[in-house]
Write an enzyme that holds these catalytic residues in place. Structure first.
Site, PDB file in Angstrom:
ATOM      1  N   GLY A 183      -5.708  23.600 -66.475  1.00  0.00           N
ATOM      2  CA  GLY A 183      -6.830  24.306 -67.098  1.00  0.00           C
ATOM      3  C   GLY A 183      -7.604  23.451 -68.086  1.00  0.00           C
ATOM      4  CD  GLN A 184     -12.530  24.439 -71.854  1.00  0.00           C
ATOM      5  OE1 GLN A 184     -12.273  25.647 -71.983  1.00  0.00           O
ATOM      6  NE2 GLN A 184     -13.556  23.880 -72.443  1.00  0.00           N
ATOM      7  CG  ASP A 196      -1.931  25.362 -63.399  1.00  0.00           C
ATOM      8  OD1 ASP A 196      -2.677  25.005 -64.323  1.00  0.00           O
ATOM      9  OD2 ASP A 196      -1.979  26.513 -62.896  1.00  0.00           O
ATOM     10  CB  ILE A 197      -0.313  29.021 -60.386  1.00  0.00           C
ATOM     11  CG1 ILE A 197       0.152  30.042 -59.347  1.00  0.00           C
ATOM     12  CG2 ILE A 197      -1.827  28.883 -60.323  1.00  0.00           C
ATOM     13  CD1 ILE A 197       1.552  30.562 -59.560  1.00  0.00           C
ATOM     14  CG  ASP A 232       4.346  32.784 -60.703  1.00  0.00           C
ATOM     15  OD1 ASP A 232       4.544  33.592 -59.770  1.00  0.00           O
ATOM     16  OD2 ASP A 232       3.640  33.048 -61.712  1.00  0.00           O
ATOM     17  CE1 TYR A 239      -9.784  35.351 -74.771  1.00  0.00           C
ATOM     18  CE2 TYR A 239      -8.068  34.909 -73.163  1.00  0.00           C
ATOM     19  CZ  TYR A 239      -8.852  34.509 -74.230  1.00  0.00           C
ATOM     20  OH  TYR A 239      -8.672  33.259 -74.765  1.00  0.00           O
ATOM     21  CB  ILE A 259     -12.523  24.946 -76.505  1.00  0.00           C
ATOM     22  CG1 ILE A 259     -11.678  25.544 -77.649  1.00  0.00           C
ATOM     23  CG2 ILE A 259     -12.207  23.460 -76.331  1.00  0.00           C
ATOM     24  CD1 ILE A 259     -10.200  25.452 -77.453  1.00  0.00           C
TER      25      ILE A 259
END
Ligand code: VAH
Length: 314
Positions: A9-10, A32-33, A50, A140, A170
């Site tokens: 991810g970022q 990661d997944i 996972d 979220y 970000i």
């Protein structure tokens, strides 16, 4: 040894590179997944994990003798509004898995990101204090508010050393963000390089708390290396750098690209942005573990345009 969950991810990707440069690649396991970020997958030890599956994480922890976990996997604000139950399931199950692994002493230190999204429309919007009314109106934000409560509970009840930051928006150029409301502040630079024009999904005067990725990574490393007793807040620390509007970014870009143009076409993400603070009081982070930011908007614009220019025009 360190495990990063959500390393593609970022934030996770840049955290992986930074932690490897500090602790050595052999001591930092990325996971990661799926394999969606080639740079991460091909740059060191990578495992499919996972985050919603306790056993999947536990196998990786035992295989590599992990003692610290950075849980960077989550569904962000905009996507979370499209898939509320998936956002709840992913964001909460992953947190419980890691907190329970720490409670069972399989690991002894956890980083978990919260967000300014814990604040809602009834929170004071200016210089939002560490302790404030929080009625988040996004799924979220609800997962982050509840997650903070659980982090503090596991610290108080089971002495789990979990540390957390309420990240602002970000901005980075290495890995695109996924599904956030603040993503306009990344997209605008890509579009400035590619098309010299950007259609912004937020109104021109939408002020939001923002931070350059290097500052966010520094804050994450700093809070994790701070002495145990210096961490006085075990829910999550307010963290701030700068605040700006899409119009501010546009004007900053025009200093380098005078004929850059922007149009505004607010969508559902405007309501999310309207529910968040304009700027944040992070005095507890600055006081407890000596946080301070570095990048201002001009420095961000210069670095984003310079690096993206290389990316698109190399
Ligand atoms: C989002 N980038 O937009 C994330 C972050 C404060 C914003 O939580 O959802």
């Amino acid at each position: 040894k360190i495990l990063i969950i959500g390393a593609c991810g970022q934030i996770g990707s840049e955290l992986t590179f930074k932690l490897r440069s500090i602790f050595g690649a052999e001591n930092v396991i990325a996971s990661d997944i799926n394999y969606k970020n080639e740079a991460i997958v091909n740059s060191g030890i990578f495992e499919i994990v996972d985050a919603q599956d306790y056993a999947s994480i536990k196998i990786c922890i035992e295989k590599y003798n992990i003692n610290t976990v950075y849980l960077m996997a989550a569904m962000l604000s905009a996507t979370g509004e499209k898939y509320p139950m998936k956002a709840w399931d992913l964001n909460m199950a992953s947190l419980f898995n890691v907190l329970n692994l720490a409670r069972a002493k399989f690991i002894n230190k956890v980083f978990w990101p919260s967000s300014i999204a814990v604040f809602g429309p009834t929170t004071p919007v200016n210089y939002t204090p560490q302790y404030a009314v929080m009625e988040p109106s996004t799924v979220y934000g609800i997962t982050k508010q509840v997650g903070e409560r659980w982090c503090e509970y596991y610290f108080n009840k089971y002495n789990v050393d979990v540390r957390s930051l309420r990240y602002p928006g970000i901005i980075s150029w290495k890995t695109p963000p996924g599904g956030g409301t603040t993503d306009y502040a990344v997209e605008i630079y890509h579009e400035a390089i590619k098309n010299n024009h950007y259609e912004c999904f937020l109104k021109s005067d939408t002020e939001l708390p923002m931070m350059f990725m290097d500052d966010a990574i520094k804050a994450t490393i700093d809070i994790m290396k701070a002495p145990f007793n210096s961490i006085k807040i075990r829910s999550s620390y307010n963290l701030a750098a700068i605040s700006f509007t899409p119009d501010d970014v546009s004007n900053s870009i025009k200093k380098y690209k005078p004929d850059f143009t922007i149009t505004y076409k607010p969508d559902f993400r405007q309501n999310i942005a309207n529910s968040w603070p304009k700027n944040i009081n992070d005095s507890y982070a600055r006081q407890d573990w000596k946080w301070k930011h570095t990048y201002n908007l001009e420095q961000i614009t210069e670095e984003m345009l310079t690096e993206l220019n290389k990316t698109y025009n190399s």
